[in-house]
Design an enzyme around this catalytic site. Structure first.
Site, PDB file in Angstrom:
ATOM      1  N   LYS A 172      -6.484   6.255  10.491  1.00 34.54           N
ATOM      2  CA  LYS A 172      -5.344   7.236  11.447  1.00 34.54           C
ATOM      3  C   LYS A 172      -4.095   7.850  10.595  1.00 34.54           C
ATOM      4  O   LYS A 172      -3.445   6.553   9.956  1.00 34.54           O
ATOM      5  CB  LYS A 172      -4.377   6.106  12.993  1.00 34.54           C
ATOM      6  CG  LYS A 172      -3.598   6.848  13.557  1.00 34.54           C
ATOM      7  CD  LYS A 172      -2.103   6.424  13.907  1.00 34.54           C
ATOM      8  CE  LYS A 172      -1.452   6.891  12.682  1.00 34.54           C
ATOM      9  NZ  LYS A 172      -0.647   8.441  12.942  1.00 34.54           N
ATOM     10  N   GLU A 247       2.702  -1.405   2.365  1.00 33.68           N
ATOM     11  CA  GLU A 247       2.642  -0.739   0.934  1.00 33.68           C
ATOM     12  C   GLU A 247       4.487   0.499   1.415  1.00 33.68           C
ATOM     13  O   GLU A 247       3.921   0.982   1.898  1.00 33.68           O
ATOM     14  CB  GLU A 247       2.494   0.430   0.367  1.00 33.68           C
ATOM     15  CG  GLU A 247       1.994   0.630  -1.080  1.00 33.68           C
ATOM     16  CD  GLU A 247       2.469  -0.877  -1.818  1.00 33.68           C
ATOM     17  OE1 GLU A 247       3.946  -0.334  -2.097  1.00 33.68           O
ATOM     18  OE2 GLU A 247       1.502  -1.392  -2.221  1.00 33.68           O
ATOM     19  N   CYS A 281       7.078   7.263  -3.195  1.00 29.05           N
ATOM     20  CA  CYS A 281       7.708   5.824  -2.856  1.00 29.05           C
ATOM     21  C   CYS A 281       7.507   4.949  -4.357  1.00 29.05           C
ATOM     22  O   CYS A 281       8.862   4.422  -4.589  1.00 29.05           O
ATOM     23  CB  CYS A 281       6.461   5.006  -2.606  1.00 29.05           C
ATOM     24  SG  CYS A 281       5.602   5.782  -2.113  1.00 29.05           S
ATOM     25  N   GLU A 382      16.932   4.130   0.879  1.00 27.29           N
ATOM     26  CA  GLU A 382      15.710   4.779   0.389  1.00 27.29           C
ATOM     27  C   GLU A 382      15.923   6.532   0.838  1.00 27.29           C
ATOM     28  O   GLU A 382      15.817   6.435   2.135  1.00 27.29           O
ATOM     29  CB  GLU A 382      14.448   4.424   0.480  1.00 27.29           C
ATOM     30  CG  GLU A 382      13.487   5.185  -0.115  1.00 27.29           C
ATOM     31  CD  GLU A 382      11.679   5.037   0.489  1.00 27.29           C
ATOM     32  OE1 GLU A 382      11.177   4.759   1.584  1.00 27.29           O
ATOM     33  OE2 GLU A 382      11.184   5.318  -0.716  1.00 27.29           O
TER      34      GLU A 382
HETATM   35  C1  UN1 Z   1       3.108   7.139  -3.883  1.00 31.30           C
HETATM   36  O1  UN1 Z   1       4.490   7.571  -3.777  1.00 31.30           O
HETATM   37  O2  UN1 Z   1       3.681   6.214  -2.228  1.00 31.30           O
HETATM   38  O3  UN1 Z   1       2.555   7.110  -9.677  1.00 31.30           O
HETATM   39  C2  UN1 Z   1       2.816   7.627  -4.212  1.00 31.30           C
HETATM   40  C3  UN1 Z   1       2.986   7.627  -8.357  1.00 31.30           C
HETATM   41  C4  UN1 Z   1       1.826   8.343  -7.767  1.00 31.30           C
HETATM   42  C5  UN1 Z   1       1.239   7.443  -6.878  1.00 31.30           C
HETATM   43  C6  UN1 Z   1       2.641   7.364  -5.485  1.00 31.30           C
HETATM   44  N1  UN1 Z   1       0.304   8.016  -8.869  1.00 31.30           N
HETATM   45  O4  UN1 Z   1       3.253   8.476  -8.358  1.00 31.30           O
END
Ligand code: UN1
Length: 491
Positions: A172, A247, A281, A382
């Site tokens: 999804k 995550e 993230c 965040e």
């Molecule tokens: C994300 O932001 O969810 O290290 C992943 C990084 C990328 C992956 C980010 N290779 O910023």
């Protein structure tokens, strides 16, 4: 163009025949129509995946890996075109979109190779004429729920290890990036994934996501997204004792010490804070700076931030693309207001771009706050946008303390030329990823990816850690003594 779901090897319309629109965040233009599926569609996909698991689990892992080699090749062949579609759909600049597809290519080849490794181990039995080994077993149907910010990379981090380990998948994708999900599943189909092994269901979290996390035939859930949703996923999935990998958010910091190479640090900061418009993230949203270079770093950053060019990601001169949608702009702006109210000093940015050229997209000016203290909300929560907060510290100890005093623990970084400080930081920074003399973004796919504390629930994606999540251990004892031997009792 109208997309369809992919269930049991067929491209099908949702049972309710409802569709919704997908937009270009740089122009507001409608790109596609996408199924708004419901519970019934998800249930069908789960049933197909359950059925397919019976045979897929018996396909030798090297053969499963061979399919992923073909997937990697197809992704390579189409990298430029896929990246262009990604930019149209979610706004990131072309080069970064190509990097996102490249992560998928890397993951395909890496996991394809795991088909010939997936090592277990043998170990001596405590009894004579007895053999002992531990092997990895597939688990069952994997529910894969992914975000829009890495529309190719993140689905591949989850789907490829799930497949090579022998699981089947119901995917999804985020509602904002259906086209890339569709392209990925098309490629999996073309590469020869048997019917029912990968199923794709477009729709909302409330309908499709909820069905996946609560259905008894889904054995595991891999989710990337917000903390709020992640907590809900864990609670509901816990009800049927699913294995769950979460995550979630980050509040990642770069530490800059007085002895740092400032030019390098500025490059790393700009890339980490404003790349992908801060929507990673792993994005850097806090800058922890030793007092001696604070003012100079601030001036250098202001100059660089002021020169960043906003625009559509397809324009090669663009540095910073749009935010994903209006709600994201409102959220970023709300935090800027909070920062001002808390007494932080707004150095640059802090508003929606007013340039007429940008008026139909979701463009927000790259923003820098100074005089930020570690307790302020802009330094704790965040924001997921182009907002960076500078915090002044006296020492490495204080920098580490500030870094660790947030609920998240994904990525951190330190710029220093002192090797002792670097190693202390490696030891003391409480994040799942630590960079020395590089920014907070740029994780490679063969190392574990994930965070401590509020960033997740202890699992890691990528690397061999991904196989730990997508398989379970089976301990096997073979007694060839021809008699009953009782462990812990007979000598
Ligand atoms: C994300 O932001 O969810 O290290 C992943 C990084 C990328 C992956 C980010 N290779 O910023």
């Amino acid at each position: 163009m109208r997309l369809l779901n992919f269930i049991d090897g067929q491209w099908v319309a949702p049972v309710g025949e409802e569709f919704q629109q997908d937009y270009d965040p740089a122009t507001g233009e409608v790109l596609l129509e996408v199924p708004r599926s419901g519970r019934e569609d998800a249930v069908r996909a789960i049933a197909a995946a359950k059925q397919a698991f019976k045979t897929w689990r018996l396909v030798p892992a090297p053969k499963r890996g061979e399919i992923l080699f073909r997937v990697g090749q197809l992704l390579m062949d189409r990298k430029v075109e896929l990246a262009r579609e990604m930019t149209r759909e979610m706004g990131k600049v072309t080069l970064e979109a190509q990097g996102d597809v490249q992560e998928g290519i890397d993951m395909a080849f890496y996991m394809a190779g795991e088909g010939r490794r997936s090592f277990g181990y043998t170990t001596p039995s405590e009894l004579p004429d007895k053999f002992a080994m531990a092997t990895r077993d597939p688990i069952g149907v994997a529910g894969i729920i992914t975000p829009w910010n890495f529309p190719m990379a993140i689905p591949t981090w989850k789907i490829f290890p799930a497949l090579v380990a022998g699981n089947t998948v119901v995917f999804k994708p985020a509602s904002e990036t259906p086209h890339l999900a569709y392209q990925l599943v098309k490629i999996l189909e073309e590469a020869g994934v048997p019917k029912g092994v990968v199923n794709l269901v477009f729709g909302s979290g409330q309908e499709v996501g909820e069905t996946l996390i609560s259905h008894p035939d889904v054995a595991l859930i891999s989710f990337t997204g917000s903390n709020e949703t992640g907590r809900h996923v864990a609670e509901v999935a816990g009800g049927s004792l699913k294995r769950v990998s979460l995550e979630l958010g980050g509040k990642n910091a770069i530490i800059v010490m007085d002895d740092a190479d400032l030019e390098l640090a500025v490059d790393g900061i700009i890339w980490s804070a404003f790349g992908t418009t801060g929507q990673r993230c792993t994005a850097c949203s806090r800058l922890i700076v030793q007092a001696g270079i604070y003012d100079e770093l601030k001036e250098r950053l202001k100059a660089r931030i002021g020169a960043l060019k906003l625009g559509a990601g397809l324009d090669s001169s663009t540095d910073v693309g749009p935010l994903i949608n209006r709600q994201a702009m409102e959220k970023v702006h709300k935090y800027v207001q909070i920062g001002k109210d808390e007494g932080a000093h707004l150095e640059i940015g802090g508003e929606v771009a007013t340039d007429a050229r940008l008026s139909s997209g979701n463009f927000y000016l790259p923003t820098l706050f100074t005089d930020v203290s570690m307790e302020m909300r802009i330094a704790q929560e965040e924001i997921f946008g182009p907002v960076l907060s500078m915090i002044k510290v006296k020492s490495l100890e204080e920098a580490v303390e500030v870094n660790n005093r947030v609920t998240y623990g994904l990525s951190s970084s330190i710029f220093t030329s002192n090797v002792n400080a670097a190693f202390r930081a490696i030891r003391d920074l409480l994040t799942g990823i630590v960079y020395i003399n590089a920014g907070t973004i740029g994780a490679e796919i063969h190392l574990p990816f994930g965070g401590t504390r509020g960033t997740g629930n202890g699992h890691r994606e990528a690397g061999t850690a991904a196989l730990d999540f997508f398989s379970e251990w089976k301990a096997v004892y073979v007694d060839y003594s021809g008699k009953l031997q009782r462990a812990q009792i007979d000598d």
